[in-house]
Design an enzyme around this catalytic site. Structure first.
Site, PDB file in Angstrom:
ATOM      1  N   GLY A   1     -13.382 -24.282  19.281  1.00  8.54           N
ATOM      2  CA  GLY A   1     -12.313 -25.229  19.055  1.00  8.54           C
ATOM      3  C   GLY A   1     -11.638 -25.580  20.353  1.00  8.54           C
ATOM      4  O   GLY A   1     -11.175 -24.699  21.081  1.00  8.54           O
ATOM      5  N   THR A   2     -11.602 -26.880  20.643  1.00  8.26           N
ATOM      6  CA  THR A   2     -11.086 -27.308  21.946  1.00  8.26           C
ATOM      7  C   THR A   2     -11.077 -28.825  22.012  1.00  8.26           C
ATOM      8  O   THR A   2     -11.551 -29.488  21.087  1.00  8.26           O
ATOM      9  CB  THR A   2     -12.007 -26.785  23.072  1.00  8.26           C
ATOM     10  OG1 THR A   2     -11.380 -27.003  24.300  1.00  8.26           O
ATOM     11  CG2 THR A   2     -13.329 -27.510  23.092  1.00  8.26           C
ATOM     12  N   THR A   3     -10.557 -29.362  23.109  1.00 12.73           N
ATOM     13  CA  THR A   3     -10.809 -30.764  23.427  1.00 12.73           C
ATOM     14  C   THR A   3     -11.076 -30.875  24.921  1.00 12.73           C
ATOM     15  O   THR A   3     -10.268 -30.402  25.728  1.00 12.73           O
ATOM     16  CB  THR A   3      -9.597 -31.660  23.073  1.00 12.73           C
ATOM     17  OG1 THR A   3      -9.289 -31.476  21.697  1.00 12.73           O
ATOM     18  CG2 THR A   3      -9.923 -33.123  23.309  1.00 12.73           C
TER      19      THR A   3
END
Lengths: 263, 265
Positions: free
Chosen positions: B43-45
């Protein structure tokens, strides 16, 4: 086949002679540690001679091209395998030369059914400070020597001794340009000593030629060589933000030093 | 080994020098620790946008495992070599192994072959690594999607490539994003291009401001993307001169300008 003690010595001497004959003509290599990193320098007319092995390891050698290439590829293989399996911090010249390269060279030198490798190599390892820099000189028979500050490889022991004498006193706080000048002078001393005497006028070693005259001759020899051969310098730079610390110096980097030596 | 084969004695052949990292079989991980399922960090951007002089990459610093924040200083934009940046999303463990693998693989090629690996060669290698992760991803562990940014010195321009989960690669003309927060901000990129013009014509500071604004929106809309209240995001540029970090004080300046709503006038 079993050797008698006499045959054994004879065989080893012959193999040594074979290897040394092949090394004699090689253009010497000088390694110098300085404040900004370490450098390996040679002057060459044909193919490249100074190579990057790993993040902090450089290599150069004289000898048979195929043997040099096998050592180079072997060292790169071992370094990358270890660096990937464990950590780049675990790849050191000490481990590479002492455990991975020296034993096979020794084995090959003693193998009576194959020709010995014709190679004399120098490895430079850059540390965090100039005091941590080390050099290893590896011989065709697997023997190796560790030095700090500087190292030299040439086609004969006499030539190497001349080079080391020329480098004597070089401290870890010298600048890149200072180190380059000293390295080129040392190269000239080694190349001059290992090349055969070309004219009758040149006095033999120890025939009363004084040090000053000899130096004049070497300086003239260097100027002549600089005019027709290429100065190759590979450096590892201690504090560049780049991922790769290795770089071959270009003409503009060498300009100042070469101008100083030509005049 | 033939007698006298020096290379064979130094470096026994047969096995590749550097092997593609392989995840342990899913069974081996089942039941480890107190929970039944292995905890995976994901989970990240991460965002890549072009600017006049090359490409900017930004990424948040949060690493999550399910609903827990594992780490708030994760680095998700990593240099592979002097002219290649990889922005990673998905399984952090796998991504870091992949980065290590690619670094060694590209440099091994360059050092042993005495010429850098071509851009196409690098892209194919990365595709192979992504594809190798598919079986594990099908089991629900270890999926990872990279963005590759590079400065193409032949074409004299920055280039951005993105991948799907199976290893297909695409080149983007302007921007790319990956990670759980990337879906929510997809339309904002188009809005920016339509409202302010293409990214590749922007100066560095303007493109950087837009990229950070996009990251801010992603953090608002995606729980797994960290904001910058606690830790500054990570920003790197890649241009003609190679890779450079955007210094913290510059970042802080832009970030506070966005917070004060001064940045977009």
């Amino acid at each position: 086949m079993v050797y008698s003690p006499f045959d054994f010595n004879e065989a080893v001497a012959q193999r040594r002679e074979f290897a040394e004959e092949g090394l004699r003509e090689g253009s010497p290599v000088v390694g110098v540690s300085h404040d900004a990193g370490i450098l390996l320098l040679t002057v060459r007319k044909s193919q490249r001679k100074v190579f990057e092995i790993y993040d902090r390891l450089v290599f150069s050698a004289i000898g048979n091209q195929s043997d040099v290439e096998q050592i180079r590829i072997g060292a790169i293989d071992v370094a990358h395998r270890e660096g990937f399996e464990r950590s780049p911090d675990d790849v050191t010249a000490q481990r590479l030369v002492g455990f991975s390269l020296s034993p096979p060279l020794k084995r090959l030198f003693g193998d009576q059914f194959s020709a010995p490798a014709v190679v004399r190599a120098v490895f430079g390892e850059m540390g965090r400070t100039p005091h941590d820099d080390v050099f290893y000189v590896l011989n065709y028979d697997g023997d190796f020597v560790q030095t700090t500050r500087f190292a030299a490889v040439a086609g004969s022991q006499a030539a190497e001794d001349r080079m080391l004498a020329e480098l004597e006193g070089l401290g870890p706080d010298s600048t890149l340009n200072g180190a380059l000048t000293r390295a080129l002078r040392a190269w000239a001393a080694g190349a001059y000593a290992s090349r055969g005497r070309r004219s009758e006028e040149e006095p033999e070693e120890g025939s009363g030629e004084d040090a000053f005259e000899r130096q004049e001759r070497i300086d003239a020899f260097l100027r002549e060589q600089l005019g027709r051969a290429h100065v190759e310098v590979g450096v590892l730079e201690r504090s560049v933000p780049r991922e790769s610390k290795f770089r071959l110096l270009g003409d503009s980097d060498l300009q100042e030093v070469l101008r100083g030596l030509r005049d | 080994m033939a007698s006298g084969d020096l290379l064979g004695m130094i470096s026994p052949g047969g096995q590749p020098v550097i092997r593609l990292p392989v995840l342990p079989a899913p069974d081996a991980l089942a039941g480890v620790g107190p929970g039944a399922a292995p905890a995976q960090v994901h989970g990240t951007t991460v965002i890549a946008v072009k600017y006049r002089g090359g490409v900017i990459n930004v990424g948040d610093r949060r690493a999550t495992a399910n609903f827990a924040v594992m780490y708030d200083r994760a680095e998700k934009v990593l240099a592979i070599d002097d002219f290649t940046l990889l922005a990673i999303s998905g399984s952090y463990a796998r991504a870091l192994e992949v980065v290590r693998y690619l670094r060694h693989s590209f440099r091994y090629f360059e050092r042993s072959q005495l010429q850098p690996m071509s851009l196409d060669g690098k892209l194919s290698e990365l595709a192979r690594v992504v594809a190798a992760g598919v079986p594990a991803m099908m089991q629900g562990i270890g999926g990872f999607i990279p963005l590759l940014s590079t400065y193409d010195r032949q074409a004299d321009e920055g280039r951005i490539f993105f991948y799907d989960g199976l290893g297909a690669r695409f080149e983007s003309t302007e921007f790319a994003a990956a990670g759980s927060g990337s879906i929510q901000i997809r339309g904002v990129f188009d809005y920016i291009v339509k409202a302010r013009g293409p990214f590749h014509e922007m100066e560095r500071d303007e493109a950087l401001t837009q990229a950070l604004l996009l990251l801010d929106i992603a953090a608002d809309l995606d729980a797994a993307t960290g904001g910058w209240a606690k830790v500054l995001p990570l920003a790197k540029t890649i241009g003609e001169e190679g890779i450079a970090d955007v210094p913290d004080d510059e970042l802080r300046h832009i970030v506070s300008a966005i917070d004060n709503k001064e940045a977009l006038r």
